[in-house]
Design an enzyme around this catalytic site. Sequence first.
Site, PDB file in Angstrom:
ATOM      1  N   ALA A 177     -89.701  10.618 -26.994  1.00  0.00           N
ATOM      2  CA  ALA A 177     -90.591   9.686 -26.566  1.00  0.00           C
ATOM      3  C   ALA A 177     -89.266  10.482 -24.464  1.00  0.00           C
ATOM      4  O   ALA A 177     -89.879  10.406 -23.482  1.00  0.00           O
ATOM      5  CB  ALA A 177     -90.740   8.649 -26.190  1.00  0.00           C
TER       6      ALA A 177
ATOM      7  N   THR B 153     -94.505   5.215 -32.821  1.00  0.00           N
ATOM      8  CA  THR B 153     -94.406   3.976 -33.536  1.00  0.00           C
ATOM      9  C   THR B 153     -95.016   5.061 -35.367  1.00  0.00           C
ATOM     10  O   THR B 153     -96.158   5.583 -35.103  1.00  0.00           O
ATOM     11  CB  THR B 153     -94.931   2.609 -34.273  1.00  0.00           C
ATOM     12  OG1 THR B 153     -95.632   2.388 -35.078  1.00  0.00           O
ATOM     13  CG2 THR B 153     -96.827   3.486 -33.016  1.00  0.00           C
TER      14      THR B 153
ATOM     15  N   CYS C  24     -87.917 -27.831 -38.687  1.00  0.00           N
ATOM     16  CA  CYS C  24     -88.717 -28.504 -37.610  1.00  0.00           C
ATOM     17  C   CYS C  24     -89.164 -27.396 -36.576  1.00  0.00           C
ATOM     18  O   CYS C  24     -88.894 -27.905 -35.458  1.00  0.00           O
ATOM     19  CB  CYS C  24     -87.920 -29.803 -37.476  1.00  0.00           C
ATOM     20  SG  CYS C  24     -86.583 -29.006 -36.606  1.00  0.00           S
TER      21      CYS C  24
ATOM     22  N   HIS D 240     -93.514  -9.175 -32.675  1.00  0.00           N
ATOM     23  CA  HIS D 240     -92.884  -9.120 -33.794  1.00  0.00           C
ATOM     24  C   HIS D 240     -91.987 -10.129 -33.191  1.00  0.00           C
ATOM     25  O   HIS D 240     -90.882 -10.081 -34.138  1.00  0.00           O
ATOM     26  CB  HIS D 240     -92.229  -7.623 -34.311  1.00  0.00           C
ATOM     27  CG  HIS D 240     -93.414  -7.431 -35.089  1.00  0.00           C
ATOM     28  ND1 HIS D 240     -93.314  -5.973 -35.841  1.00  0.00           N
ATOM     29  CD2 HIS D 240     -94.903  -7.335 -36.013  1.00  0.00           C
ATOM     30  CE1 HIS D 240     -94.951  -5.544 -35.813  1.00  0.00           C
ATOM     31  NE2 HIS D 240     -95.885  -6.962 -36.334  1.00  0.00           N
TER      32      HIS D 240
ATOM     33  N   CYS E  50     -79.774 -26.416 -38.534  1.00  0.00           N
ATOM     34  CA  CYS E  50     -80.210 -27.133 -37.378  1.00  0.00           C
ATOM     35  C   CYS E  50     -79.877 -29.198 -37.374  1.00  0.00           C
ATOM     36  O   CYS E  50     -79.203 -28.962 -38.282  1.00  0.00           O
ATOM     37  CB  CYS E  50     -81.789 -27.098 -37.137  1.00  0.00           C
ATOM     38  SG  CYS E  50     -82.844 -28.450 -36.509  1.00  0.00           S
TER      39      CYS E  50
HETATM   40  C1  BJW Z   1     -89.735   8.798 -32.950  1.00  0.00           C
HETATM   41  C2  BJW Z   1     -88.166   9.351 -31.416  1.00  0.00           C
HETATM   42  C3  BJW Z   1     -88.302   9.442 -30.796  1.00  0.00           C
HETATM   43  C4  BJW Z   1     -88.363   8.932 -33.815  1.00  0.00           C
HETATM   44  N1  BJW Z   1     -89.237   9.955 -30.037  1.00  0.00           N
HETATM   45  N2  BJW Z   1     -90.913   9.475 -31.795  1.00  0.00           N
HETATM   46  C5  BJW Z   1    -101.952  -3.105 -46.607  1.00  0.00           C
HETATM   47  C6  BJW Z   1    -102.791  -2.859 -46.031  1.00  0.00           C
HETATM   48  C7  BJW Z   1    -102.810  -2.957 -44.718  1.00  0.00           C
HETATM   49  C8  BJW Z   1    -101.354  -4.118 -44.715  1.00  0.00           C
HETATM   50  C9  BJW Z   1    -101.384  -4.814 -45.368  1.00  0.00           C
HETATM   51  C10 BJW Z   1    -101.044  -4.136 -47.018  1.00  0.00           C
HETATM   52  N3  BJW Z   1    -100.415  -5.273 -47.971  1.00  0.00           N
HETATM   53  C11 BJW Z   1     -99.910  -5.977 -47.046  1.00  0.00           C
HETATM   54  C12 BJW Z   1    -100.093  -5.605 -45.330  1.00  0.00           C
HETATM   55  C13 BJW Z   1     -99.790  -6.582 -44.462  1.00  0.00           C
HETATM   56  C14 BJW Z   1     -98.201  -6.486 -43.757  1.00  0.00           C
HETATM   57  C15 BJW Z   1     -98.030  -4.609 -43.774  1.00  0.00           C
HETATM   58  O1  BJW Z   1     -98.828  -4.058 -42.926  1.00  0.00           O
HETATM   59  N4  BJW Z   1     -97.967  -3.905 -44.515  1.00  0.00           N
HETATM   60  C16 BJW Z   1     -98.014  -2.068 -44.306  1.00  0.00           C
HETATM   61  C17 BJW Z   1     -96.088  -2.021 -43.798  1.00  0.00           C
HETATM   62  C18 BJW Z   1     -98.810  -2.085 -45.911  1.00  0.00           C
HETATM   63  N5  BJW Z   1     -98.920  -6.922 -42.587  1.00  0.00           N
HETATM   64  C19 BJW Z   1     -97.576  -8.675 -42.207  1.00  0.00           C
HETATM   65  O2  BJW Z   1     -97.129  -8.911 -43.780  1.00  0.00           O
HETATM   66  C20 BJW Z   1     -98.194  -8.433 -41.138  1.00  0.00           C
HETATM   67  N6  BJW Z   1     -98.584 -10.029 -41.234  1.00  0.00           N
HETATM   68  C21 BJW Z   1    -100.007 -10.117 -42.294  1.00  0.00           C
HETATM   69  O3  BJW Z   1    -100.382  -9.870 -42.336  1.00  0.00           O
HETATM   70  O4  BJW Z   1    -100.520 -11.548 -41.280  1.00  0.00           O
HETATM   71  C22 BJW Z   1    -101.171 -12.095 -42.105  1.00  0.00           C
HETATM   72  C23 BJW Z   1    -101.096 -12.681 -43.491  1.00  0.00           C
HETATM   73  C24 BJW Z   1    -100.192 -13.963 -43.470  1.00  0.00           C
HETATM   74  C25 BJW Z   1    -100.000 -14.398 -44.350  1.00  0.00           C
HETATM   75  C26 BJW Z   1    -100.182 -13.649 -45.359  1.00  0.00           C
HETATM   76  C27 BJW Z   1    -101.012 -12.520 -45.688  1.00  0.00           C
HETATM   77  C28 BJW Z   1    -101.725 -12.090 -44.303  1.00  0.00           C
HETATM   78  C29 BJW Z   1     -96.382  -8.614 -40.439  1.00  0.00           C
HETATM   79  C30 BJW Z   1     -95.805  -7.302 -40.910  1.00  0.00           C
HETATM   80  C31 BJW Z   1     -94.719  -7.723 -39.701  1.00  0.00           C
HETATM   81  C32 BJW Z   1     -93.406  -6.249 -39.681  1.00  0.00           C
HETATM   82  N7  BJW Z   1     -92.097  -6.329 -39.698  1.00  0.00           N
HETATM   83  C33 BJW Z   1     -91.854  -5.836 -39.032  1.00  0.00           C
HETATM   84  C34 BJW Z   1     -90.092  -6.913 -39.137  1.00  0.00           C
HETATM   85  C35 BJW Z   1     -89.953  -7.508 -37.363  1.00  0.00           C
HETATM   86  C36 BJW Z   1     -88.633  -7.870 -37.101  1.00  0.00           C
HETATM   87  C37 BJW Z   1     -87.387  -6.139 -37.584  1.00  0.00           C
HETATM   88  O5  BJW Z   1     -87.148  -5.279 -36.691  1.00  0.00           O
HETATM   89  O6  BJW Z   1     -86.599  -6.919 -38.149  1.00  0.00           O
HETATM   90  O7  BJW Z   1     -91.810  -5.520 -37.709  1.00  0.00           O
HETATM   91  S1  BJW Z   1     -91.640  -4.393 -40.540  1.00  0.00           S
HETATM   92  C38 BJW Z   1     -91.493  -3.404 -39.265  1.00  0.00           C
HETATM   93  O8  BJW Z   1     -92.416  -2.090 -39.430  1.00  0.00           O
HETATM   94  C39 BJW Z   1     -91.072  -3.918 -37.801  1.00  0.00           C
HETATM   95  C40 BJW Z   1     -91.963  -3.002 -36.812  1.00  0.00           C
HETATM   96  O9  BJW Z   1     -92.054  -3.853 -35.856  1.00  0.00           O
HETATM   97  C41 BJW Z   1     -93.024  -2.447 -37.818  1.00  0.00           C
HETATM   98  C42 BJW Z   1     -93.288  -1.313 -37.303  1.00  0.00           C
HETATM   99  O10 BJW Z   1     -92.697  -0.038 -37.500  1.00  0.00           O
HETATM  100  P1  BJW Z   1     -92.129   0.770 -36.497  1.00  0.00           P
HETATM  101  O11 BJW Z   1     -92.021   0.424 -35.055  1.00  0.00           O
HETATM  102  O12 BJW Z   1     -93.692   1.892 -36.211  1.00  0.00           O
HETATM  103  O13 BJW Z   1     -91.214   2.003 -37.050  1.00  0.00           O
HETATM  104  P2  BJW Z   1     -91.106   2.551 -37.961  1.00  0.00           P
HETATM  105  O14 BJW Z   1     -89.725   3.524 -38.364  1.00  0.00           O
HETATM  106  O15 BJW Z   1     -91.687   2.452 -38.607  1.00  0.00           O
HETATM  107  O16 BJW Z   1     -91.188   4.562 -37.391  1.00  0.00           O
HETATM  108  C43 BJW Z   1     -90.969   5.091 -36.040  1.00  0.00           C
HETATM  109  C44 BJW Z   1     -91.220   6.119 -35.822  1.00  0.00           C
HETATM  110  O17 BJW Z   1     -91.087   6.879 -33.810  1.00  0.00           O
HETATM  111  C45 BJW Z   1     -91.831   7.470 -36.822  1.00  0.00           C
HETATM  112  O18 BJW Z   1     -93.057   7.641 -36.668  1.00  0.00           O
HETATM  113  C46 BJW Z   1     -90.792   8.669 -36.166  1.00  0.00           C
HETATM  114  O19 BJW Z   1     -91.032   9.518 -35.836  1.00  0.00           O
HETATM  115  C47 BJW Z   1     -90.369   7.875 -34.376  1.00  0.00           C
HETATM  116  N8  BJW Z   1     -89.426   8.600 -33.853  1.00  0.00           N
HETATM  117  N9  BJW Z   1     -87.716   9.085 -33.472  1.00  0.00           N
HETATM  118  C48 BJW Z   1     -91.019   9.345 -30.264  1.00  0.00           C
HETATM  119  N10 BJW Z   1     -87.154   9.564 -30.410  1.00  0.00           N
HETATM  120 ZN    ZN Z   2     -84.758 -28.324 -37.819  1.00  0.00          ZN
END
Ligand code: BJW
Ligand code: ZN
Length: 251
Positions: free
Chosen positions: A232, A189, A132, A121, A149
């Site tokens: 973790a 995650t 650009c 990500h 830019c």
């Molecule tokens: C601990 C702990 C400790 C706490 N020890 N554990 C329907 C079905 C399937 C897919 C889709 C759908 N509708 C839409 C989509 C697509 C969409 C998607 O997946 N949506 C779902 C949410 C429904 N995906 C996209 O859009 C992706 N692109 C794509 O599909 O492209 C194709 C396409 C192109 C053009 C048109 C259409 C399609 C892109 C996804 C980008 C996600 N971006 C983000 C932001 C990134 C930048 C930023 O950081 O600001 O990424 S969103 C956010 O979620 C971030 C994270 O990387 C990502 C995942 O989150 P993560 O890391 O799992 O965190 P949490 O908070 O959810 O979980 C934390 C966990 O830790 C928990 O379980 C806790 O219990 C645990 N925890 N403390 C161990 N100490």
């Molecule tokens: Zn530019």
Amino acid sequence: MQIDKNLIEKLKASKSIVFFTGAGISAESGIPTFRGKEGIWNKLKPEELANFDAFLKNPELVWEWYNHRKKIIHQSQPNQGHIAIAEMQSALGGFPEVAVITQNIDNLHRRAGSKTVYELHGNIERNYCIKCRTFYNEELDFSKGIPKCKCGGLIRPDVVWFGEYLPENQFDASEKTAQNCDIFFIVGTSAVVYPAASLIFTAKQNKAYLVEINIEETEISNYADWSFYGEAGSILPQIINEIKKFHNNSH
Ligand code: BJW
Ligand code: ZN
């Protein structure tokens, strides 16, 4: 906590180990997660911030959010979880390949010393022009508003928002690694964001042993071959310790 001897044996016999990580691994470094009890998105709506239309509509708000998070990230340090992952290869005698596939943008795996890190990500340290695509990786100047830019385009953080494609080279390399690994750890995650979460199933279909580490059950807990429920930063060092003990006893 009891660490199964079978898991240690499996680790020792592995040629390739993957750590697939999310926001939870950085929680103990003081970086808030998105979802779950303490998740930032309980207060802020993702659709208002993490998508391109939101940025065009209100770049000030989106940049405010990223600059706030960047500040927290810069003040934070890798924790025992990141460090244990970076140490895993040498703990196991240097033999297995250890790769990190992370959804995080915070750079903490590299800062902990992990060498092979795929970033699905993006990375908060990089920025680019939306017109650009010129990269601006130096500190940006916000004194005259949102930085622009040379071509006049707005500069945005190099992270992947909803509806955007993941960086192809990072995803392809991650997929190959997931297809060929023996053990696939899923750490901190919620596994709800795709296509990142699909790598779990890729690994499973290719007969990898799935080990989940999380403070609570998630969407994929039923698929895991082994689960550790806890922080973790405390579980990963215990696994390293067991490996070391096991090594010592077997010599
Ligand atoms: C601990 C702990 C400790 C706490 N020890 N554990 C329907 C079905 C399937 C897919 C889709 C759908 N509708 C839409 C989509 C697509 C969409 C998607 O997946 N949506 C779902 C949410 C429904 N995906 C996209 O859009 C992706 N692109 C794509 O599909 O492209 C194709 C396409 C192109 C053009 C048109 C259409 C399609 C892109 C996804 C980008 C996600 N971006 C983000 C932001 C990134 C930048 C930023 O950081 O600001 O990424 S969103 C956010 O979620 C971030 C994270 O990387 C990502 C995942 O989150 P993560 O890391 O799992 O965190 P949490 O908070 O959810 O979980 C934390 C966990 O830790 C928990 O379980 C806790 O219990 C645990 N925890 N403390 C161990 N100490
Ligand atoms: Zn530019």
